[in-house]
Design a protein around this motif. Structure first.
Motif, PDB file in Angstrom:
ATOM      1  N   GLU A 109      38.865  23.851  38.764  1.00 50.89           N
ATOM      2  CA  GLU A 109      39.288  24.772  39.830  1.00 50.89           C
ATOM      3  C   GLU A 109      38.621  24.419  41.152  1.00 50.89           C
ATOM      4  O   GLU A 109      39.238  24.507  42.212  1.00 50.89           O
ATOM      5  CB  GLU A 109      38.975  26.230  39.449  1.00 50.89           C
ATOM      6  N   THR A 132      51.244  29.810  46.278  1.00 52.36           N
ATOM      7  CA  THR A 132      51.952  31.071  46.027  1.00 52.36           C
ATOM      8  C   THR A 132      52.819  30.951  44.783  1.00 52.36           C
ATOM      9  O   THR A 132      52.846  31.851  43.940  1.00 52.36           O
ATOM     10  CB  THR A 132      52.815  31.449  47.252  1.00 52.36           C
ATOM     11  N   TYR A 133      53.495  29.828  44.636  1.00 50.93           N
ATOM     12  CA  TYR A 133      54.314  29.589  43.452  1.00 50.93           C
ATOM     13  C   TYR A 133      53.449  29.591  42.192  1.00 50.93           C
ATOM     14  O   TYR A 133      53.809  30.213  41.183  1.00 50.93           O
ATOM     15  CB  TYR A 133      55.065  28.260  43.585  1.00 50.93           C
ATOM     16  N   THR A 135      50.703  31.133  41.715  1.00 48.58           N
ATOM     17  CA  THR A 135      50.276  32.500  41.451  1.00 48.58           C
ATOM     18  C   THR A 135      51.402  33.316  40.833  1.00 48.58           C
ATOM     19  O   THR A 135      51.196  34.002  39.825  1.00 48.58           O
ATOM     20  CB  THR A 135      49.790  33.172  42.753  1.00 48.58           C
ATOM     21  N   THR A 136      52.596  33.258  41.421  1.00 61.59           N
ATOM     22  CA  THR A 136      53.706  34.074  40.900  1.00 61.59           C
ATOM     23  C   THR A 136      54.149  33.611  39.522  1.00 61.59           C
ATOM     24  O   THR A 136      54.578  34.434  38.707  1.00 61.59           O
ATOM     25  CB  THR A 136      54.919  34.059  41.854  1.00 61.59           C
ATOM     26  N   GLN A 137      54.028  32.329  39.230  1.00 62.53           N
ATOM     27  CA  GLN A 137      54.421  31.806  37.919  1.00 62.53           C
ATOM     28  C   GLN A 137      53.252  31.788  36.917  1.00 62.53           C
ATOM     29  O   GLN A 137      53.408  31.306  35.804  1.00 62.53           O
ATOM     30  CB  GLN A 137      54.993  30.385  38.069  1.00 62.53           C
ATOM     31  N   GLU A 138      52.100  32.284  37.358  1.00 58.30           N
ATOM     32  CA  GLU A 138      50.886  32.334  36.542  1.00 58.30           C
ATOM     33  C   GLU A 138      50.490  30.950  36.023  1.00 58.30           C
ATOM     34  O   GLU A 138      50.083  30.781  34.880  1.00 58.30           O
ATOM     35  CB  GLU A 138      51.041  33.341  35.402  1.00 58.30           C
ATOM     36  N   ILE A 139      50.614  29.961  36.911  1.00 55.60           N
ATOM     37  CA  ILE A 139      50.184  28.600  36.609  1.00 55.60           C
ATOM     38  C   ILE A 139      48.739  28.475  37.074  1.00 55.60           C
ATOM     39  O   ILE A 139      48.427  28.839  38.210  1.00 55.60           O
ATOM     40  CB  ILE A 139      51.071  27.556  37.332  1.00 55.60           C
ATOM     41  N   PRO A 140      47.861  27.985  36.220  1.00 56.96           N
ATOM     42  CA  PRO A 140      46.456  27.844  36.650  1.00 56.96           C
ATOM     43  C   PRO A 140      46.340  26.909  37.848  1.00 56.96           C
ATOM     44  O   PRO A 140      47.013  25.884  37.911  1.00 56.96           O
ATOM     45  CB  PRO A 140      45.755  27.238  35.423  1.00 56.96           C
ATOM     46  N   LYS A 141      45.461  27.265  38.762  1.00 61.03           N
ATOM     47  CA  LYS A 141      45.220  26.417  39.935  1.00 61.03           C
ATOM     48  C   LYS A 141      44.071  25.468  39.602  1.00 61.03           C
ATOM     49  O   LYS A 141      43.008  25.505  40.204  1.00 61.03           O
ATOM     50  CB  LYS A 141      44.903  27.260  41.159  1.00 61.03           C
ATOM     51  N   HIS A 145      47.186  20.708  37.149  1.00 61.37           N
ATOM     52  CA  HIS A 145      48.433  21.257  37.688  1.00 61.37           C
ATOM     53  C   HIS A 145      48.617  20.901  39.170  1.00 61.37           C
ATOM     54  O   HIS A 145      49.728  20.633  39.624  1.00 61.37           O
ATOM     55  CB  HIS A 145      48.481  22.769  37.478  1.00 61.37           C
TER      56      HIS A 145
END
Length: 181
Positions: A109, A132-133, A135-141, A145
């Motif tokens: 992270e 933002t994408y 976050t909305t798709q609950e993809i780890p940052k 990824h």
């Protein structure tokens, strides 16, 4: 206190006692001064008493956990990335980031946080949208990824395939790359 006037529109100089100044009427200045002197004397006595004793133990200050920080990252002089159409520039920037991350030992992270601090212009706007994408798709940052999204944007599969073909068709004299190797 003395008020002064210089030039037109300013009051003339006149002496005013503190008790007579606006807002200070009835303030017992002598008592306040005496209290301050008493406090100073008490402080001096406390200081003298402490000189004969050991100083108190220092209060432990909580520290941030050991690990990489922005200073370590920025000391490595990471390059900036502004985006663009040249996939080699994007690939080189990504490779530079990964070399720095190996040196400062940061987690997945933190890699994203640090790397995106060196993005600017169109690349930063892309990351804001991608973030933002995520976050909305609950993809780890995390780095995995981020790297996949980054390569998809700046070094897409079609360009990679084209570069591979160019490399395979590259000739060294009369020999192909595989024959030369």
């Amino acid at each position: 206190m003395a008020e002064q006037r210089r030039g037109p529109g300013r009051p003339r100089t006149r002496n005013v006692e503190p008790e007579q100044a606006a807002g200070n009427a009835g303030v017992p200045w002598q008592q306040i001064i005496q209290q301050m002197q008493q406090q100073n004397q008490m402080m001096m006595q406390m200081m003298q008493g402490m000189q004969g004793q050991q100083p108190p133990a220092p209060v432990p200050v909580p520290q941030a956990p050991a690990g990489p920080d922005f200073r370590a990252f920025f000391r490595m002089d990471p390059p900036e990335f502004a985006g663009g159409l040249d996939p080699v520039v994007a690939h080189d920037w990504l490779a530079s980031m990964e070399r720095i991350f190996q040196a400062i030992q940061c987690n997945e992270e933190e890699k994203v946080i640090f790397a995106t601090q060196k993005m600017k212009g169109p690349a930063l706007r892309w990351w804001n949208t991608a973030s933002t994408y995520f976050t909305t798709q609950e993809i780890p940052k995390d780095w995995h990824h981020f790297k996949a999204a980054f390569l998809e944007k700046y070094f897409p599969n079609s360009v990679r395939t084209q570069r591979e073909r160019e490399f395979q068709n590259f000739k060294q004299g009369n020999l192909s790359v595989s024959e030369y190797a």
